[in-house]
Motif scaffolding. Structure first.
Motif, PDB file in Angstrom:
ATOM      1  N   THR A 103      -4.098   5.717  38.913  1.00  0.00           N
ATOM      2  CA  THR A 103      -3.080   4.675  39.063  1.00  0.00           C
ATOM      3  C   THR A 103      -3.538   3.558  39.993  1.00  0.00           C
ATOM      4  O   THR A 103      -2.765   2.644  40.285  1.00  0.00           O
ATOM      5  CB  THR A 103      -1.740   5.254  39.577  1.00  0.00           C
ATOM      6  OG1 THR A 103      -1.954   5.903  40.835  1.00  0.00           O
ATOM      7  CG2 THR A 103      -1.156   6.222  38.563  1.00  0.00           C
ATOM      8  N   ASP A 104      -4.769   3.604  40.416  1.00  0.00           N
ATOM      9  CA  ASP A 104      -5.337   2.540  41.248  1.00  0.00           C
ATOM     10  C   ASP A 104      -5.260   1.229  40.458  1.00  0.00           C
ATOM     11  O   ASP A 104      -5.753   1.147  39.331  1.00  0.00           O
ATOM     12  CB  ASP A 104      -6.797   2.877  41.577  1.00  0.00           C
ATOM     13  CG  ASP A 104      -7.524   1.798  42.352  1.00  0.00           C
ATOM     14  OD1 ASP A 104      -6.918   0.749  42.649  1.00  0.00           O
ATOM     15  OD2 ASP A 104      -8.705   2.012  42.665  1.00  0.00           O
ATOM     16  N   PRO A 105      -4.649   0.191  41.046  1.00  0.00           N
ATOM     17  CA  PRO A 105      -4.513  -1.081  40.322  1.00  0.00           C
ATOM     18  C   PRO A 105      -5.854  -1.693  39.917  1.00  0.00           C
ATOM     19  O   PRO A 105      -5.928  -2.430  38.936  1.00  0.00           O
ATOM     20  CB  PRO A 105      -3.786  -1.994  41.307  1.00  0.00           C
ATOM     21  CG  PRO A 105      -3.213  -1.103  42.344  1.00  0.00           C
ATOM     22  CD  PRO A 105      -4.019   0.154  42.357  1.00  0.00           C
ATOM     23  N   ASP A 106      -6.920  -1.366  40.635  1.00  0.00           N
ATOM     24  CA  ASP A 106      -8.247  -1.903  40.327  1.00  0.00           C
ATOM     25  C   ASP A 106      -9.011  -1.039  39.325  1.00  0.00           C
ATOM     26  O   ASP A 106     -10.123  -1.391  38.919  1.00  0.00           O
ATOM     27  CB  ASP A 106      -9.080  -2.031  41.607  1.00  0.00           C
ATOM     28  CG  ASP A 106      -8.494  -3.026  42.582  1.00  0.00           C
ATOM     29  OD1 ASP A 106      -7.874  -4.019  42.121  1.00  0.00           O
ATOM     30  OD2 ASP A 106      -8.641  -2.819  43.799  1.00  0.00           O
ATOM     31  N   PHE A 107      -8.439   0.081  38.938  1.00  0.00           N
ATOM     32  CA  PHE A 107      -9.131   1.021  38.060  1.00  0.00           C
ATOM     33  C   PHE A 107      -9.584   0.401  36.740  1.00  0.00           C
ATOM     34  O   PHE A 107     -10.749   0.570  36.351  1.00  0.00           O
ATOM     35  CB  PHE A 107      -8.260   2.261  37.830  1.00  0.00           C
ATOM     36  CG  PHE A 107      -8.956   3.360  37.098  1.00  0.00           C
ATOM     37  CD1 PHE A 107     -10.036   4.020  37.659  1.00  0.00           C
ATOM     38  CD2 PHE A 107      -8.534   3.760  35.847  1.00  0.00           C
ATOM     39  CE1 PHE A 107     -10.680   5.040  36.992  1.00  0.00           C
ATOM     40  CE2 PHE A 107      -9.161   4.779  35.166  1.00  0.00           C
ATOM     41  CZ  PHE A 107     -10.239   5.420  35.745  1.00  0.00           C
ATOM     42  N   PRO A 108      -8.721  -0.328  36.028  1.00  0.00           N
ATOM     43  CA  PRO A 108      -9.178  -0.909  34.747  1.00  0.00           C
ATOM     44  C   PRO A 108     -10.394  -1.828  34.912  1.00  0.00           C
ATOM     45  O   PRO A 108     -11.314  -1.788  34.096  1.00  0.00           O
ATOM     46  CB  PRO A 108      -7.963  -1.693  34.253  1.00  0.00           C
ATOM     47  CG  PRO A 108      -6.799  -1.018  34.900  1.00  0.00           C
ATOM     48  CD  PRO A 108      -7.304  -0.575  36.251  1.00  0.00           C
ATOM     49  N   GLN A 109     -10.420  -2.612  35.979  1.00  0.00           N
ATOM     50  CA  GLN A 109     -11.562  -3.504  36.207  1.00  0.00           C
ATOM     51  C   GLN A 109     -12.829  -2.713  36.524  1.00  0.00           C
ATOM     52  O   GLN A 109     -13.924  -3.068  36.086  1.00  0.00           O
ATOM     53  CB  GLN A 109     -11.264  -4.490  37.356  1.00  0.00           C
ATOM     54  CG  GLN A 109     -10.209  -5.507  37.032  1.00  0.00           C
ATOM     55  CD  GLN A 109      -8.785  -4.981  37.241  1.00  0.00           C
ATOM     56  OE1 GLN A 109      -8.566  -3.901  37.761  1.00  0.00           O
ATOM     57  NE2 GLN A 109      -7.815  -5.762  36.790  1.00  0.00           N
ATOM     58  N   LYS A 110     -12.680  -1.614  37.265  1.00  0.00           N
ATOM     59  CA  LYS A 110     -13.842  -0.768  37.592  1.00  0.00           C
ATOM     60  C   LYS A 110     -14.446  -0.174  36.318  1.00  0.00           C
ATOM     61  O   LYS A 110     -15.666  -0.174  36.141  1.00  0.00           O
ATOM     62  CB  LYS A 110     -13.436   0.361  38.546  1.00  0.00           C
ATOM     63  CG  LYS A 110     -13.086  -0.111  39.937  1.00  0.00           C
ATOM     64  CD  LYS A 110     -12.602   1.059  40.785  1.00  0.00           C
ATOM     65  CE  LYS A 110     -12.122   0.602  42.141  1.00  0.00           C
ATOM     66  NZ  LYS A 110     -11.583   1.724  42.941  1.00  0.00           N
ATOM     67  N   ILE A 111     -13.587   0.317  35.446  1.00  0.00           N
ATOM     68  CA  ILE A 111     -14.065   0.926  34.200  1.00  0.00           C
ATOM     69  C   ILE A 111     -14.710  -0.131  33.309  1.00  0.00           C
ATOM     70  O   ILE A 111     -15.781   0.085  32.733  1.00  0.00           O
ATOM     71  CB  ILE A 111     -12.916   1.646  33.465  1.00  0.00           C
ATOM     72  CG1 ILE A 111     -12.359   2.783  34.326  1.00  0.00           C
ATOM     73  CG2 ILE A 111     -13.362   2.159  32.104  1.00  0.00           C
ATOM     74  CD1 ILE A 111     -13.383   3.805  34.769  1.00  0.00           C
TER      75      ILE A 111
END
Length: 92
Positions: free
Chosen positions: A75-83
C-alpha cells in the motif's frame, strides 16, 4: 449387509477415492491450470517483479509481523512507480 471384523462393508469403502476417470479428469485439469498460469505470468512480467521486490525486502528487513509488513509494502503510495521503474530497468 456383510459384517467383517465388527464393521460393515460400507465402512471399509473409501468414499473420497476417485475413480480412474475422475483421476484422469483431475490430472487434465491440473495440466490445463498450469498452462493457463504460465501464459498469464508470461503476459504479465510485473507479477515476477512484484514478488521478487517483496521477497527481497522481506529477506533484507526480516519483519517480525509479516502481515503488517506486507500490508505496508503493497500500500506504499510510491510502490507503483518503484515497480514501473524496475520493469523499465529489466527491459533495457
Amino acid at each position: 449387509m456383510l459384517i467383517m471384523a465388527g464393521t460393515s462393508l460400507r465402512e471399509n469403502i473409501d468414499i473420497g477415492a476417485l475413480s480412474p476417470e475422475q483421476q484422469e479428469k483431475l490430472q487434465q485439469f491440473k495440466i490445463q491450470t498450469r498452462i493457463a498460469n504460465e501464459k498469464y505470468l508470461r503476459a504479465h512480467p510485473e507479477v515476477e517483479v512484484l514478488l521478487s521486490h517483496f521477497l527481497r525486502d522481506v529477506f533484507l528487513k526480516r519483519p517480525a509481523d509479516i502481515r503488517e509488513f506486507a500490508a505496508e509494502h503493497f500500500t506504499d503510495p510510491d510502490f507503483p512507480q518503484k515497480i514501473q521503474s524496475e520493469l523499465q530497468h529489466e527491459g533495457k
